[in-house]
Design a protein around this motif. Sequence first.
Motif, PDB file in Angstrom:
ATOM      1  N   SER A 287       0.835  -1.193   0.000  1.00  0.00           N
ATOM      2  CA  SER A 287       0.000   0.000   0.000  1.00  0.00           C
ATOM      3  C   SER A 287       0.877   1.253   0.000  1.00  0.00           C
ATOM      4  CB  SER A 287      -0.920   0.005   1.220  1.00  0.00           C
ATOM      5  OG  SER A 287      -1.760   1.129   1.210  1.00  0.00           O
ATOM      6  N   PHE A 288       0.418   2.270  -0.738  1.00  0.00           N
ATOM      7  CA  PHE A 288       1.192   3.505  -0.840  1.00  0.00           C
ATOM      8  C   PHE A 288       0.241   4.691  -0.884  1.00  0.00           C
ATOM      9  CE2 PHE A 288       2.900   6.830  -3.662  1.00  0.00           C
ATOM     10  CZ  PHE A 288       4.016   7.197  -2.933  1.00  0.00           C
ATOM     11  N   VAL A 289       0.518   5.703  -0.048  1.00  0.00           N
ATOM     12  CA  VAL A 289      -0.280   6.934  -0.028  1.00  0.00           C
ATOM     13  C   VAL A 289       0.531   8.037  -0.707  1.00  0.00           C
ATOM     14  CG1 VAL A 289      -1.526   8.599   1.374  1.00  0.00           C
ATOM     15  CG2 VAL A 289      -1.364   6.209   2.123  1.00  0.00           C
ATOM     16  N   ALA A 290       0.029   8.556  -1.835  1.00  0.00           N
ATOM     17  CA  ALA A 290       0.739   9.565  -2.611  1.00  0.00           C
ATOM     18  C   ALA A 290       0.445  10.961  -2.093  1.00  0.00           C
ATOM     19  CB  ALA A 290       0.348   9.455  -4.085  1.00  0.00           C
ATOM     20  N   ILE A 291       1.171  11.945  -2.624  1.00  0.00           N
ATOM     21  CA  ILE A 291       0.979  13.324  -2.160  1.00  0.00           C
ATOM     22  C   ILE A 291      -0.370  13.895  -2.590  1.00  0.00           C
ATOM     23  CG2 ILE A 291       3.425  13.896  -1.993  1.00  0.00           C
ATOM     24  CD1 ILE A 291       3.244  15.164  -4.730  1.00  0.00           C
ATOM     25  N   ASN A 292      -1.092  13.191  -3.485  1.00  0.00           N
ATOM     26  CA  ASN A 292      -2.453  13.620  -3.815  1.00  0.00           C
ATOM     27  C   ASN A 292      -3.464  13.063  -2.818  1.00  0.00           C
ATOM     28  OD1 ASN A 292      -2.532  10.928  -4.488  1.00  0.00           O
ATOM     29  ND2 ASN A 292      -3.060  11.230  -6.644  1.00  0.00           N
ATOM     30  N   HIS A 293      -2.939  12.405  -1.739  1.00  0.00           N
ATOM     31  CA  HIS A 293      -3.732  11.866  -0.631  1.00  0.00           C
ATOM     32  C   HIS A 293      -4.580  10.656  -1.050  1.00  0.00           C
ATOM     33  CE1 HIS A 293      -2.378  15.473   1.338  1.00  0.00           C
ATOM     34  NE2 HIS A 293      -3.060  16.248   0.506  1.00  0.00           N
ATOM     35  N   GLU A 294      -4.275  10.068  -2.205  1.00  0.00           N
ATOM     36  CA  GLU A 294      -4.935   8.845  -2.633  1.00  0.00           C
ATOM     37  C   GLU A 294      -4.073   7.642  -2.244  1.00  0.00           C
ATOM     38  OE1 GLU A 294      -7.879   8.492  -4.070  1.00  0.00           O
ATOM     39  OE2 GLU A 294      -8.311  10.652  -4.227  1.00  0.00           O
ATOM     40  N   THR A 295      -4.733   6.537  -1.911  1.00  0.00           N
ATOM     41  CA  THR A 295      -4.037   5.297  -1.542  1.00  0.00           C
ATOM     42  C   THR A 295      -4.055   4.333  -2.726  1.00  0.00           C
ATOM     43  OG1 THR A 295      -4.665   5.555   0.792  1.00  0.00           O
ATOM     44  CG2 THR A 295      -3.959   3.366   0.065  1.00  0.00           C
ATOM     45  N   TYR A 296      -2.873   3.775  -3.042  1.00  0.00           N
ATOM     46  CA  TYR A 296      -2.745   2.865  -4.182  1.00  0.00           C
ATOM     47  C   TYR A 296      -2.235   1.513  -3.692  1.00  0.00           C
ATOM     48  CZ  TYR A 296      -3.142   7.179  -6.841  1.00  0.00           C
ATOM     49  OH  TYR A 296      -3.582   8.366  -7.361  1.00  0.00           O
ATOM     50  N   THR A 297      -2.811   0.456  -4.263  1.00  0.00           N
ATOM     51  CA  THR A 297      -2.331  -0.898  -4.005  1.00  0.00           C
ATOM     52  C   THR A 297      -1.417  -1.296  -5.157  1.00  0.00           C
ATOM     53  OG1 THR A 297      -4.355  -1.461  -2.815  1.00  0.00           O
ATOM     54  CG2 THR A 297      -2.995  -3.284  -3.597  1.00  0.00           C
ATOM     55  N   LEU A 298      -0.167  -1.614  -4.848  1.00  0.00           N
ATOM     56  CA  LEU A 298       0.856  -1.782  -5.870  1.00  0.00           C
ATOM     57  C   LEU A 298       1.022  -3.249  -6.267  1.00  0.00           C
ATOM     58  CD1 LEU A 298       3.557   0.652  -4.410  1.00  0.00           C
ATOM     59  CD2 LEU A 298       1.589   1.167  -5.880  1.00  0.00           C
ATOM     60  N   GLU A 299       1.605  -3.419  -7.455  1.00  0.00           N
ATOM     61  CA  GLU A 299       1.924  -4.739  -7.986  1.00  0.00           C
ATOM     62  C   GLU A 299       3.433  -4.860  -8.149  1.00  0.00           C
ATOM     63  OE1 GLU A 299      -0.202  -4.948 -11.613  1.00  0.00           O
ATOM     64  OE2 GLU A 299      -2.186  -4.719 -10.685  1.00  0.00           O
ATOM     65  N   ALA A 300       3.896  -6.060  -8.446  1.00  0.00           N
ATOM     66  CA  ALA A 300       5.340  -6.316  -8.498  1.00  0.00           C
ATOM     67  C   ALA A 300       6.022  -5.521  -9.602  1.00  0.00           C
ATOM     68  CB  ALA A 300       5.593  -7.806  -8.690  1.00  0.00           C
ATOM     69  N   ASP A 301       5.291  -5.183 -10.676  1.00  0.00           N
ATOM     70  CA  ASP A 301       5.907  -4.460 -11.779  1.00  0.00           C
ATOM     71  C   ASP A 301       6.096  -2.980 -11.476  1.00  0.00           C
ATOM     72  OD1 ASP A 301       6.961  -4.486 -14.489  1.00  0.00           O
ATOM     73  OD2 ASP A 301       5.178  -3.351 -15.059  1.00  0.00           O
ATOM     74  N   HIS A 302       5.471  -2.478 -10.418  1.00  0.00           N
ATOM     75  CA  HIS A 302       5.615  -1.068 -10.069  1.00  0.00           C
ATOM     76  C   HIS A 302       6.989  -0.831  -9.430  1.00  0.00           C
ATOM     77  CE1 HIS A 302       0.992  -1.033  -9.860  1.00  0.00           C
ATOM     78  NE2 HIS A 302       1.386  -0.567 -11.025  1.00  0.00           N
ATOM     79  N   LEU A 303       7.608   0.267  -9.811  1.00  0.00           N
ATOM     80  CA  LEU A 303       8.930   0.632  -9.293  1.00  0.00           C
ATOM     81  C   LEU A 303       8.750   1.675  -8.192  1.00  0.00           C
ATOM     82  CD1 LEU A 303      11.962   0.055  -9.984  1.00  0.00           C
ATOM     83  CD2 LEU A 303      11.905   2.149 -11.351  1.00  0.00           C
ATOM     84  N   VAL A 304       9.379   1.454  -7.035  1.00  0.00           N
ATOM     85  CA  VAL A 304       9.213   2.387  -5.919  1.00  0.00           C
ATOM     86  C   VAL A 304      10.566   2.833  -5.393  1.00  0.00           C
ATOM     87  CG1 VAL A 304       7.001   1.378  -5.226  1.00  0.00           C
ATOM     88  CG2 VAL A 304       9.120   0.565  -4.162  1.00  0.00           C
ATOM     89  N   ILE A 305      10.557   4.017  -4.784  1.00  0.00           N
ATOM     90  CA  ILE A 305      11.675   4.495  -3.977  1.00  0.00           C
ATOM     91  C   ILE A 305      11.295   4.196  -2.525  1.00  0.00           C
ATOM     92  CG2 ILE A 305      13.176   6.441  -3.456  1.00  0.00           C
ATOM     93  CD1 ILE A 305      13.009   5.711  -6.447  1.00  0.00           C
ATOM     94  N   ALA A 306      12.171   3.494  -1.816  1.00  0.00           N
ATOM     95  CA  ALA A 306      11.831   3.074  -0.459  1.00  0.00           C
ATOM     96  C   ALA A 306      12.924   3.482   0.511  1.00  0.00           C
ATOM     97  CB  ALA A 306      11.639   1.555  -0.419  1.00  0.00           C
ATOM     98  N   ASP A 307      12.516   3.634   1.769  1.00  0.00           N
ATOM     99  CA  ASP A 307      13.486   3.782   2.853  1.00  0.00           C
ATOM    100  C   ASP A 307      13.425   2.492   3.689  1.00  0.00           C
ATOM    101  OD1 ASP A 307      11.162   3.960   4.302  1.00  0.00           O
ATOM    102  OD2 ASP A 307      11.428   6.043   4.912  1.00  0.00           O
ATOM    103  N   LYS A 308      13.941   2.503   4.881  1.00  0.00           N
ATOM    104  CA  LYS A 308      13.947   1.280   5.682  1.00  0.00           C
ATOM    105  C   LYS A 308      12.555   0.814   6.069  1.00  0.00           C
ATOM    106  CE  LYS A 308      18.473   0.949   7.854  1.00  0.00           C
ATOM    107  NZ  LYS A 308      19.195   0.837   9.130  1.00  0.00           N
ATOM    108  N   GLY A 309      11.581   1.729   6.032  1.00  0.00           N
ATOM    109  CA  GLY A 309      10.236   1.370   6.480  1.00  0.00           C
ATOM    110  C   GLY A 309       9.272   1.023   5.384  1.00  0.00           C
ATOM    111  N   GLY A 310       9.597   1.313   4.141  1.00  0.00           N
ATOM    112  CA  GLY A 310       8.664   1.019   3.051  1.00  0.00           C
ATOM    113  C   GLY A 310       8.742   2.055   1.947  1.00  0.00           C
TER     114      GLY A 310
END
Length: 647
Positions: A287-310
């Motif tokens: 799960s990811f909450v973007a700066i537009n305040h919408e929550t997205y459920t991600l899939e394996a093909d999505h590329l993310v920038i993460a820190d130690k927590g997610g």
Amino acid sequence: MGRRAGMLVNFHHLRKYVDWQGSVEELCDLLTQLGIEVEGVHAPAPECAGLVVGEVLARDPHPNADRLTLCQVEVGEEAPRQIVCGATNHSVGSKVVVALPGQELAGGMRIEKRAVRGIASEGMMCSAREIGLGEEHEGILLLPEDSVVGAPAFPLLCVVELSITPNRPDLLGWIGLAREIAAATGAEIRAPLSHFNSSAEDPIPIRLEDRKGCPRYLGRVVRDVQVAASPQWLRKAVADLGLSSVNNVVDVTNFVLMEWGQPLHAFDLDRLRGPEICVREAAPGESFVAINHETYTLEADHLVIADKGGAVALAGIMGGEGTEITNHTRNLFIECAYFDPPRIRRGSKSLGLSSDSSFRFERGVDPEALEPVINRCVALILEVAGGRATSGILEACALEHLPKPRKVAVRGARSTEVIGAHLSESTQADILRRLGCEVEEAESGTIEATIPSYRSDLTKEIDLIEEIARHWGYTNIPYTPPEMSTRVTEVHPVFVLNKRIREFLAPRGWAETKSYSFAHSDCSDRLLLCASSPFRQGIRVQNPISAETETLRTTLLGSLLDTLEVNTRRGERSLRVFEFGKVYPRGVEGLLGAERHALGLAWLGQAPIHWESRGKVFDFFDAKGTCEALFQALGVMEFQIEPFEVE
């Protein structure tokens, strides 16, 4: 931020990057000749060409009115002008748009020297509405701080809107556009320089777990910033882009994005856990909450920038709510990266989330421009928000997945043949050099060009030939009519028949329509066809692009009824239409053998009112009579007319 349809460029601002001496109209003509579509020019009303830049030297209360101010405004004359103003958004030092006595404004109003509440006013400081730039009139227009007092204000207010084709991502920034203009005119290009002091206090680790998805990632740390409202020049630049000002840090990242065509992102360093940066695939269901305040459920093909927590950002698309810049932010981590274009395109499409960043990343950015871009961003943040650069460039790189340098050979003789005009090899080589290519000329007449990293669209010989033609000038190519032999040929019988039918129907009030040879899978049900009807057996398309193209049509009735439905929704109450088209009945061996020519007619409403009748609603007998008259006109004496079987 959301993506816009076009790219907006302030004419005056563009001239900071290239030494363009012509007018905005001449610039638009040049861009059009280069194949860059000019959607429009947003400029003051033509009668406002005499507006000048002014600077407020003094701002005092009006002695006879509480809501007016008495300003002394320098306009490049021997003495300042005294101007009474009702706006409140200006201060001493503000650069403003001034209409002097005799100047006509949008709507025909003429400025004259006159008394306002007993005090002489020698001009007007203008709002956007008064000069035809929109409806805003609550405050006057404020110009960039570096505007020259007394200079014409018109060029500072012109914004050109461009439509950039998908194969030219290098033109999605002002510097790329300046390069194109410089190549066409020989004008000097002026890329901004970045100078600032930095230390190496913050060696934040960066890991590339998905090396193909992100072959190169740069970061820098800036501490002790003061997040606040942007200065006037930055707010004006952001407004010219069609964006709302957020704060000085976010506005800088948006400004540099439009300047270089390279997206960046600023994280609140204190909210990065670790702190560390990891570029990886999303975990399925993450799960990811973007700066537009919408929550997205991600899939394996999505590329993310993460820190130690997610996940803290959707790579190349949008940042996360948890690390966004607020007024409480004091320390920053600036990101500048190259992401795999197809990966960003798939992620943006699957999530239904598009931004100015994804719009550029999915077309491809320049992987060799990351250093000057991130340095430019840091330099501007230090200028407008203060702080200290406490790291050098932090980098992680997967060279094996970065675009490789390309060399493309172009034959001089082949260029001449394709273009249709003789250009010497030296002329062709000079054009390619001006476009940023490193050129080697061979004695055989072949030119080998090393393509600059920002021109991802140049991969083949024909691409270079097109560039040579564009910058030599399409108008310089001589007009040569094609040579061909002509002879009278026999007209296909189908065309003859169609022409005779058209000549019969058109004078009788029938309109011809054209439609695709496909049908929706539920077309048979909509036509109420019987289960045994042969028209139900349509040939299915293996890879339809939409539900409307799932089968090849077996009758023209579906297309004709769709046409009647569309026109009915638009207020038509009486309409007659016909169509020549191809249908594909089932049961014939081979697709080509199944193709049949057909004529369809459909109409709705009633016959025109006549003195002998009140207007009769069309029915089966009208259809029968029309067909009989048509067949007789065609010389067809034997035919059979039957009602269409429906459920």
